[in-house]
Structure formats: structure tokens, C-alpha cells
Design a protein around this motif. Structure first.
Motif, PDB file in Angstrom:
ATOM      1  N   ALA A 124       0.832  -1.198   0.000  1.00 25.35           N
ATOM      2  CA  ALA A 124       0.000   0.000   0.000  1.00 25.35           C
ATOM      3  C   ALA A 124       0.860   1.239   0.000  1.00 25.35           C
ATOM      4  CB  ALA A 124      -0.902  -0.002   1.233  1.00 25.35           C
ATOM      5  N   ALA A 125       0.243   2.348  -0.388  1.00 27.04           N
ATOM      6  CA  ALA A 125       0.892   3.653  -0.297  1.00 27.04           C
ATOM      7  C   ALA A 125       1.078   3.993   1.169  1.00 27.04           C
ATOM      8  CB  ALA A 125       0.018   4.689  -0.982  1.00 27.04           C
ATOM      9  N   PRO A 126       1.928   4.956   1.475  1.00 23.64           N
ATOM     10  CA  PRO A 126       2.126   5.341   2.878  1.00 23.64           C
ATOM     11  C   PRO A 126       0.807   5.624   3.568  1.00 23.64           C
ATOM     12  CG  PRO A 126       3.695   6.467   1.452  1.00 23.64           C
ATOM     13  CD  PRO A 126       2.756   5.742   0.549  1.00 23.64           C
ATOM     14  N   ALA A 127       0.683   5.157   4.782  1.00 19.65           N
ATOM     15  CA  ALA A 127      -0.566   5.318   5.519  1.00 19.65           C
ATOM     16  C   ALA A 127      -0.860   6.792   5.766  1.00 19.65           C
ATOM     17  CB  ALA A 127      -0.476   4.577   6.846  1.00 19.65           C
ATOM     18  N   ARG A 128      -2.137   7.137   5.688  1.00 22.30           N
ATOM     19  CA  ARG A 128      -2.579   8.504   5.955  1.00 22.30           C
ATOM     20  C   ARG A 128      -3.520   8.500   7.149  1.00 22.30           C
ATOM     21  NH1 ARG A 128      -4.072  10.413  -0.220  1.00 22.30           N
ATOM     22  NH2 ARG A 128      -1.963  10.235  -1.091  1.00 22.30           N
ATOM     23  N   ALA A 129      -3.571   9.632   7.811  1.00 23.77           N
ATOM     24  CA  ALA A 129      -4.461   9.748   8.961  1.00 23.77           C
ATOM     25  C   ALA A 129      -5.906   9.582   8.522  1.00 23.77           C
ATOM     26  CB  ALA A 129      -4.264  11.099   9.638  1.00 23.77           C
ATOM     27  N   ALA A 130      -6.679   8.880   9.309  1.00 21.63           N
ATOM     28  CA  ALA A 130      -8.099   8.693   8.997  1.00 21.63           C
ATOM     29  C   ALA A 130      -8.856  10.001   9.184  1.00 21.63           C
ATOM     30  CB  ALA A 130      -8.692   7.626   9.897  1.00 21.63           C
ATOM     31  N   VAL A 131      -9.916  10.169   8.401  1.00 20.94           N
ATOM     32  CA  VAL A 131     -10.797  11.324   8.577  1.00 20.94           C
ATOM     33  C   VAL A 131     -11.525  11.173   9.908  1.00 20.94           C
ATOM     34  CG1 VAL A 131     -12.804  12.533   7.658  1.00 20.94           C
ATOM     35  CG2 VAL A 131     -11.085  11.599   6.097  1.00 20.94           C
ATOM     36  N   PRO A 132     -11.600  12.203  10.710  1.00 22.49           N
ATOM     37  CA  PRO A 132     -12.315  12.079  11.994  1.00 22.49           C
ATOM     38  C   PRO A 132     -13.756  11.626  11.786  1.00 22.49           C
ATOM     39  CG  PRO A 132     -11.094  14.138  11.888  1.00 22.49           C
ATOM     40  CD  PRO A 132     -11.025  13.533  10.517  1.00 22.49           C
ATOM     41  N   LEU A 133     -14.239  10.788  12.666  1.00 23.15           N
ATOM     42  CA  LEU A 133     -15.609  10.302  12.573  1.00 23.15           C
ATOM     43  C   LEU A 133     -16.584  11.434  12.858  1.00 23.15           C
ATOM     44  CD1 LEU A 133     -15.271   6.917  14.482  1.00 23.15           C
ATOM     45  CD2 LEU A 133     -15.429   7.244  12.008  1.00 23.15           C
ATOM     46  N   ALA A 134     -17.638  11.505  12.059  1.00 23.06           N
ATOM     47  CA  ALA A 134     -18.689  12.499  12.307  1.00 23.06           C
ATOM     48  C   ALA A 134     -19.428  12.130  13.587  1.00 23.06           C
ATOM     49  CB  ALA A 134     -19.656  12.553  11.134  1.00 23.06           C
ATOM     50  N   ASP A 135     -19.908  13.138  14.307  1.00 24.66           N
ATOM     51  CA  ASP A 135     -20.589  12.868  15.569  1.00 24.66           C
ATOM     52  C   ASP A 135     -22.066  13.224  15.546  1.00 24.66           C
ATOM     53  OD1 ASP A 135     -20.387  15.596  15.509  1.00 24.66           O
ATOM     54  OD2 ASP A 135     -19.414  15.806  17.462  1.00 24.66           O
ATOM     55  N   LYS A 136     -22.598  13.632  14.385  1.00 25.87           N
ATOM     56  CA  LYS A 136     -24.028  13.905  14.295  1.00 25.87           C
ATOM     57  C   LYS A 136     -24.479  13.833  12.850  1.00 25.87           C
ATOM     58  CE  LYS A 136     -23.305  18.934  14.275  1.00 25.87           C
ATOM     59  NZ  LYS A 136     -23.629  20.211  14.959  1.00 25.87           N
ATOM     60  N   GLN A 137     -25.797  13.689  12.657  1.00 29.25           N
ATOM     61  CA  GLN A 137     -26.383  13.663  11.332  1.00 29.25           C
ATOM     62  C   GLN A 137     -26.491  15.073  10.760  1.00 29.25           C
ATOM     63  OE1 GLN A 137     -26.914  11.057   9.680  1.00 29.25           O
ATOM     64  NE2 GLN A 137     -27.430   9.356  11.046  1.00 29.25           N
ATOM     65  N   ALA A 138     -26.706  15.132   9.460  1.00 26.01           N
ATOM     66  CA  ALA A 138     -27.058  16.403   8.842  1.00 26.01           C
ATOM     67  C   ALA A 138     -28.455  16.796   9.315  1.00 26.01           C
ATOM     68  CB  ALA A 138     -27.036  16.275   7.321  1.00 26.01           C
ATOM     69  N   PRO A 139     -28.822  18.071   9.204  1.00 28.04           N
ATOM     70  CA  PRO A 139     -30.194  18.460   9.564  1.00 28.04           C
ATOM     71  C   PRO A 139     -31.221  17.595   8.842  1.00 28.04           C
ATOM     72  CG  PRO A 139     -28.857  20.399   9.149  1.00 28.04           C
ATOM     73  CD  PRO A 139     -28.018  19.211   8.756  1.00 28.04           C
TER      74      PRO A 139
END
Length: 329
Positions: free
Chosen positions: A23-38
Motif C-alpha cells: 500500500a501507499a504510505p498510511a494517511r491519517a483517517a478522517v475524523p468520525l462524524a458525531d451527528k447527522q445532517a439536519p
């Protein structure tokens, strides 16, 4: 092309035997969302625009007495058939904003800011989702209330006790108003849930709203094209509505059923929140037979969001067929 379990197993074996790809060099994961859209959803009934606005959902341990005339094991079995977890219940809340073209009409107001705080935002979302949908509470002309349970009226007030809809007339069922405003009925209410409801109802309407309140009668329009329909049992003055525009009609059932996976599938089940369970069952069967016969679209306050669809007969009960989601209005 046929796809069988044999194909799936062969594919899985091949994948397991493959060398791991560098694999390509590991990248930081996108932070998990903590709420839904309106949460809001729009559709048209003739020239009227219906906006279903989520007030959120409440999940709680399944009470032994949620259904008064059925054992808890049967309720759990129904939950599992509906792919819902057993031993807990989730109830949804979906007030409406209807734009008739000339009037902006709200039907029921959700659990309110107090519940938003105590539930850590799980319920009481109506005003914020309504604002996100582009509606200013100050622009609402009319608020129509179906009945006086707290999840329908508590949103009439802001957190500081002011009117959430300061320029709106508040329309309430005349029978409901007469019952809950009767001091004699309040004095006879048993301690617990019923007594608490009387106190909450008086708290809401005594907070400067009485001058805005106008009782309405069944069988008459409470807003352009919005007919008030008697649907008693859940409360003495419980009301549903038929929205008509051109050749289109929508039945707004309020609380004729709670979650349809339980109470549309099993119309004879008596919900602990129904004040007159036998009458509520009679009303439920009458309404749902009409929905089946007329193939009328239905909006339910406690249906899973966006809380609308069609009803078909299914054995001794009924089945909700959700209306297809549309990317256009």
C-alpha cells in the motif's frame, strides 16, 4: 448471470490466497462524524409543499407494559421481525411545516428545548431542523395542534418560556381543550402520568399562550385545504387531518398508531399511551381501512423518518409501504 454461494466462497478463497498488495504510505483517517445532517424532507401534495421536520428519536428500555394486552415476549418477537433490537424501543417524532402558497402552517411542535437538554440532543430538534430547512419561526402564520401530549406541544415554548412562534395563531381541538382545561377532570386525574400531563399542559398554555389559542371543531378546515378529522382514543380530542390540493390528498394521522412495525401490523394491540385503548383500536382500524381503500398517502408523527408512505392490508393487520425518496420536489 447466476450468482451462487459456491461463487461467493470461491471468490473469498481467491482473495484470501492473494498476496497483500503493497500500500501507499498510511494517511491519517478522517475524523468520525458525531451527528447527522439536519433532518428534513419535502414533497408536494398538489400545490402545497409538505415539509417533514424531524424532532429526533427517543430510545429506551422496553417497558413490560408498552402493549397492555400482549406479553412482552410477543412485542420482542415483533421487534425482531422488523429488524429492530429486542428489549428496547425507539420512537420517532416528525412535526410538519406546510407551505400552502399563502400560509405557513406548523402541525405539532415536538418535545421542546427541555427535552433537547435532558436527552443530550436526541429529541427536541424541531426548531433547529426547521430553521435549517429555511423556515423562520417568526414567519409561521398558524400552529395546529393535534392533541396535548408533551411531544406535540412542548415545542410551543422556547427555553426561556417565550412563544416559539410569536406571530402565529395556535389552533387546538375544541374537545381536547375542554377536557384538559377542566379543573374537575384535573382534580380526578390519578397520580403519575395523567396528573403530570395536566400540569404540563397548564404550564404550556398558561405561559402567555392562552390569548393566542383558538379552539377548532372537527369537520372544518383549520388552514387552506387542511380538514380536521376526529380520530379519538389516543386522547379525548385527538385529531388527524386531510390535506387536499387539486386532485391530491394526504392523510396526516398524528398518533393513530405509534411505530407502524408494532401498531399497524397489529392494530389490536393497545398502547400504554392511549387514554382509551379500545376506542383507539376502533379508530385505528377505521382509518387504516380507509387508507387501504382510497390508496391515500399517509404521514405519521411516529413513523420512521421521513415518516410517510402508503398502507396495504397484510393478514389481520396492515403494512406501511414507505413512499420512494425523491431528489426533486
Amino acid at each position: 448471470m447466476e450468482f451462487s454461494r459456491r461463487h461467493a466462497l470461491a471468490g473469498a478463497a481467491a482473495l484470501a490466497a492473494s498476496p497483500l498488495i503493497s500500500a501507499a504510505p498510511a494517511r491519517a483517517a478522517v475524523p468520525l462524524a458525531d451527528k447527522q445532517a439536519p433532518s428534513f424532507y419535502r414533497y408536494k401534495i398538489g400545490d402545497a409543499q409538505v415539509n417533514a421536520i424531524s424532532d429526533g428519536a427517543s430510545t429506551f428500555p422496553l417497558p413490560d407494559s408498552l402493549v397492555l394486552n400482549v406479553k412482552k415476549d410477543e412485542v420482542n418477537a415483533a421487534l425482531e421481525r422488523a429488524f429492530m433490537p429486542k428489549d428496547k424501543m425507539t420512537i420517532h417524532f416528525a412535526p410538519l411545516v406546510i407551505n400552502t402558497g399563502g400560509k405557513l402552517v406548523v402541525i405539532d411542535t415536538g418535545n421542546g428545548p427541555g427535552a433537547f437538554a435532558s436527552s443530550k440532543g436526541n429529541v427536541g430538534q424541531f426548531t433547529s431542523n426547521m430553521t435549517a430547512a429555511g423556515f423562520d419561526p417568526k414567519a409561521v402564520d398558524t400552529v395546529v395542534i393535534s392533541h396535548f401530549h408533551g411531544d406535540h406541544i412542548n415545542g410551543l415554548l422556547t427555553a426561556d418560556g417565550a412563544a416559539t412562534f410569536p406571530n402565529a395563531e395556535v389552533l387546538v381541538p375544541a374537545v381536547e381543550w375542554k377536557y384538559w382545561m377542566d379543573d374537575g377532570e384535573m382534580s380526578r386525574a390519578p397520580a403519575g402520568r395523567m396528573a403530570d400531563q395536566f400540569k404540563n399542559i397548564r404550564r404550556i398554555f398558561d405561559a402567555g399562550l392562552k390569548k393566542k389559542v383558538t379552539p377548532y371543531e372537527w369537520g372544518k378546515d383549520v388552514a387552506p385545504g387542511l380538514l380536521a378529522v376526529e380520530s379519538i382514543g389516543h386522547t379525548p380530542g385527538h385529531t388527524s387531518y386531510v390535506l387536499s390540493s387539486g386532485s391530491d390528498k394526504l392523510f396526516i394521522q398524528s398518533d393513530v398508531t405509534n411505530h407502524p412495525a408494532l401498531f399497524a401490523v397489529n392494530p389490536g394491540w393497545h398502547l400504554m399511551f392511549d387514554q382509551d385503548p379500545a376506542q383507539a383500536e376502533t379508530t385505528r382500524r377505521k382509518v387504516y381501512d380507509m387508507l387501504v381503500a382510497d390508496r391515500m398517502r399517509v404521514q405519521g408523527f411516529h413513523y420512521p423518518f421521513p415518516a410517510n408512505g402508503f398502507v396495504e392490508k397484510d393478514g389481520n393487520g396492515y403494512r406501511l409501504v414507505p413512499a420512494p425518496w425523491s431528489p426533486v420536489i
